[in-house]
Design an enzyme around this catalytic site. Structure first.
Site, PDB file in Angstrom:
ATOM      1  N   GLU A  60      -3.685 107.437  -7.389  1.00  0.00           N
ATOM      2  CA  GLU A  60      -3.785 108.840  -6.968  1.00  0.00           C
ATOM      3  C   GLU A  60      -4.265 108.987  -5.534  1.00  0.00           C
ATOM      4  O   GLU A  60      -3.840 109.884  -4.810  1.00  0.00           O
ATOM      5  CB  GLU A  60      -4.712 109.627  -7.908  1.00  0.00           C
ATOM      6  CG  GLU A  60      -4.082 110.000  -9.250  1.00  0.00           C
ATOM      7  CD  GLU A  60      -4.024 108.860 -10.232  1.00  0.00           C
ATOM      8  OE1 GLU A  60      -4.633 107.802  -9.959  1.00  0.00           O
ATOM      9  OE2 GLU A  60      -3.373 109.014 -11.288  1.00  0.00           O
ATOM     10  N   HIS A 127      -7.741 114.796 -21.043  1.00  0.00           N
ATOM     11  CA  HIS A 127      -6.381 115.338 -20.910  1.00  0.00           C
ATOM     12  C   HIS A 127      -6.351 116.827 -21.206  1.00  0.00           C
ATOM     13  O   HIS A 127      -5.325 117.359 -21.619  1.00  0.00           O
ATOM     14  CB  HIS A 127      -5.413 114.597 -21.855  1.00  0.00           C
ATOM     15  CG  HIS A 127      -5.270 113.144 -21.552  1.00  0.00           C
ATOM     16  ND1 HIS A 127      -6.223 112.217 -21.895  1.00  0.00           N
ATOM     17  CD2 HIS A 127      -4.299 112.448 -20.911  1.00  0.00           C
ATOM     18  CE1 HIS A 127      -5.840 111.010 -21.495  1.00  0.00           C
ATOM     19  NE2 HIS A 127      -4.669 111.125 -20.886  1.00  0.00           N
TER      20      HIS A 127
END
Lengths: 324, 352
Positions: A60, A127
């Site tokens: 990322e 999540h």
């Protein structure tokens, strides 16, 4: 007018911007043949090629940093975070690099970082988060959170065209549950402008994202009991539409601040402050927050139900406030 | 330059053979070069040295505040590397970057004004010492987070490839930056995507006050390129021509083959980490510093050029006084420039 899901609307917005502007490209994990974890970019690599729809390693920091570097050279990258929870791995690049390059140097950084956030699908602690406030507290960024399919398309297009870094929060619960009329042609929804989703007179409910739908459902129920809610959808969290918020508060004299994010340091706190500063004399009751509690997002479906604000929690709060 | 794996085991002592051998090596490199290039390299290094000395003076006088990291001792790295580039290329640096900015031909006035926090500074006084920038020269900072610029460099190089622009991207960082995650993420990306980028580790031996031997499990840092099957090289960071030659090879690789290189330049910082700490006494001894000062890159290079008859003492004196004047003008410019106003506080946060 064609009916599209929230997810299809985002894809159409990306698709049209890719066709319109060759400097727009997509990068992220599994966004190519796989089409992204939720299939937002499905079919896009086939259409635009591997050079413009780029599968990246799980890196990322490099994804965001490379996007910034490319933007400095005049491109308009759109980086996908597979889940917005994973954005923390690219945090430094976002808050120290992207957010401050224009301030430090006057150079534009037109990047969009988009991805699924929010709970309601039993994703558990990593999540399901609504971590938008990390970035709302970072001057130099813009933070967007659409609630409708129409807005999702119009806002992703505005975000791509904006000359500032934009963090674009898609709500994963809405991806396939929401379907509305989305024009097939080019249109944009301006950043920084809220929308009044429902006119009302008794209590203003200020919210965004998936909670807009919770608020609308509660408003239907409460209307039968003689309580009229006005629903404001912020759409952009930074910069947020202060005028729209204050105008609904002044009209209703009572306000509930509703969000799926946790309580301390949430958007509601900021809104409560600005309402207290600028509309104190207009209030006929306490400013009320309906939010998730200050815990991680639990996995277990019943626990997640306790965690999330819902129609019941909102109607309870509204009844109490109406009676104040 | 040594391509591939280095045979040098110890980083901390000058090479066996000592000063004479080093001088001979530099003379050999110099003989193969255009005298004007050789003189330009000296001028740039001396400019950086005098500018940084002036910064120290201005800091002591209170004209410069905040955090200020000087480059004295390392001049050969920025000057040798950046001189190997073309005008269309891009440069990204760490926070010890005044020298790189000057090597990239930035006007010293706006750089000094930025250090003074003036409105005429290259960042309008909003960045300071660690945020020097000039997009017109492809000079993309000045980054105050260790290693933060490394992923950006991959993106700048990616854009060059995507847009088919003949740009090589050169990314400087200190040896302490090789231990952060984004260094590895970026090297992988650069080799995977075959990007025209050069990563150059300026190994000055200390990450602030901690020696590299205490923070890296390997000594030969360029070997990290092996994990990504990337080309690598080691250059003598105290020899401007070793740096220039090493970079020239990597630049050609980037420009012709679209391939990245990881270079380790072995150098040494003569000052403290920043103006806030002493040059010696805490994490290194006076004797160690004195030993390294014998390797002063400007002294060695001046001797080389003199020995080859390219310059003489008169030339050096003239050059030095000319450079002192340029630096003095930068100080005057900074001194006489206006402070930013309260209205400037909220500008440049967002673009319209």
């Amino acid at each position: 007018m064609p009916q599209l899901t929230y997810l299809e609307a985002i894809r159409q917005g990306l698709w049209e911007e890719m066709e319109r502007d060759p400097s727009v490209f997509l990068l992220g994990e599994d966004i190519g043949p796989y089409g992204g974890a939720f299939k937002v970019t499905e079919g896009m690599q086939k259409k635009f090629g591997e050079d413009r729809v780029i599968d990246t390693p799980i890196s990322e920091s490099a994804i965001v940093g490379a996007a910034i570097g490319a933007a400095l050279m005049g491109m308009r990258p759109v980086a996908e975070m597979q889940f917005m929870d994973f954005i923390s791995c690219g945090f430094d690049q976002i808050v120290n690099m992207a957010a401050k390059i224009h301030y430090r140097w006057g150079a534009p950084v037109p990047i969009v970082i988009r991805g699924p956030s929010g709970a309601g699908v039993h994703g558990g602690p990593y999540h399901s988060q609504s971590n938008e406030m990390w970035f709302v507290h970072t001057p130099g960024l813009k933070v967007v959170a659409p609630a409708t399919a129409y807005d999702a398309k119009g806002l992703i297009k505005s975000s791509i065209r904006d000359n500032n870094p934009v963090i674009f929060y898609e709500h994963k619960y809405l991806y396939r549950r929401i379907r509305d009329e989305v024009p097939a042609e080019d249109y944009v929804v301006p950043l920084g402008k809220a929308a009044v989703r429902r006119e009302g007179t008794d209590i203003a409910v200020i919210t965004y994202g998936a909670m807009v739908w919770t608020a609308l459902e509660a408003a239907d129920l409460l209307a039968q009991k003689g309580i009229s809610l006005e629903i404001v959808d912020l759409r952009t969290l930074l910069p947020y539409d202060e005028q729209c918020v204050l105008s609904s508060v002044r009209k209703c004299s009572k306000v509930i601040l509703l969000h799926e994010d946790t309580r301390v340091g949430g958007m509601a706190g900021e809104l409560a402050a600005v309402i207290a500063e600028k509309a104190f004399e207009d209030l006929d009751g306490p400013i009320v927050r309906v939010t998730a509690p200050d815990t991680p997002v639990p996995f277990s479906p019943p626990l997640e139900e306790y965690f999330l604000p819902n129609v019941q929690k909102l109607t309870d709060a509204a009844r109490q406030l109406a009676a104040y | 330059m040594k391509s591939g794996n280095s045979s040098r085991g110890a980083v901390h002592v000058p090479e066996a053979g000592g000063a004479e051998a080093q001088l001979a090596e530099q003379q050999e490199r110099a003989r193969q070069k255009d005298p004007q290039l050789l003189k330009d390299l000296l001028e740039k290094m001396l400019l950086v040295r005098r500018f940084e000395e002036k910064c120290a003076e201005m800091y002591t006088l209170g004209k410069i505040g905040g955090f200020c990291h000087l480059y004295i001792g390392q001049e050969a790295v920025a000057v040798g590397a950046i001189t190997a580039l073309e005008p269309q290329d891009a440069v990204l640096c760490s926070y010890r970057e005044h020298g790189h900015a000057l090597a990239r031909s930035m006007d010293p006035g706006p750089v000094m004004a930025e250090l003074f926090g003036k409105s005429t500074g290259c960042s309008k006084g909003k960045g300071g010492s660690m945020h020097i920038f000039d997009q017109s020269l492809g000079f993309l900072g000045g980054h105050g987070i260790v290693g933060g610029q490394i992923p950006l460099a991959a993106g700048v190089a990616f854009a060059a490839k995507y847009l088919n622009q003949p740009r090589v991207t050169l990314c400087f960082f200190g040896e302490a930056a090789v231990n952060i995650g984004s260094f590895h993420e970026s090297l992988n990306l650069a080799q995977l995507w075959k990007l025209p980028v050069i990563f150059i580790i300026e190994n000055n031996e200390f990450g602030m006050g901690t020696p590299i031997l205490k923070t890296s499990s390997i000594r030969n840092l360029s070997e990290k390129a092996g994990s990504y099957e990337m080309a690598r090289a080691v250059v003598d960071g105290m020899d401007v021509l070793s740096v220039y030659d090493g970079l020239s090879e990597a630049v050609e690789r980037a420009r012709k083959e679209n391939l990245p290189t990881l270079i380790e330049a072995r150098t040494y910082r003569f000052m403290g980490h920043s103006m806030s700490d002493p040059a010696h006494g805490t994490y290194r001894t006076k004797e160690e510093l004195a030993e390294h000062r014998q390797r002063d890159p400007i002294k060695r290079y001046t001797s080389t050029l003199e020995s080859l008859g390219i310059i003489n003492q008169e030339y050096i004196d003239d050059l030095d006084s000319k450079i002192r004047e340029v630096v003095g003008q930068a100080v005057t410019f900074a001194d006489e420039s206006p402070d930013p106003t309260a209205e400037d506080l909220t500008t440049n946060v967002y673009l319209p």
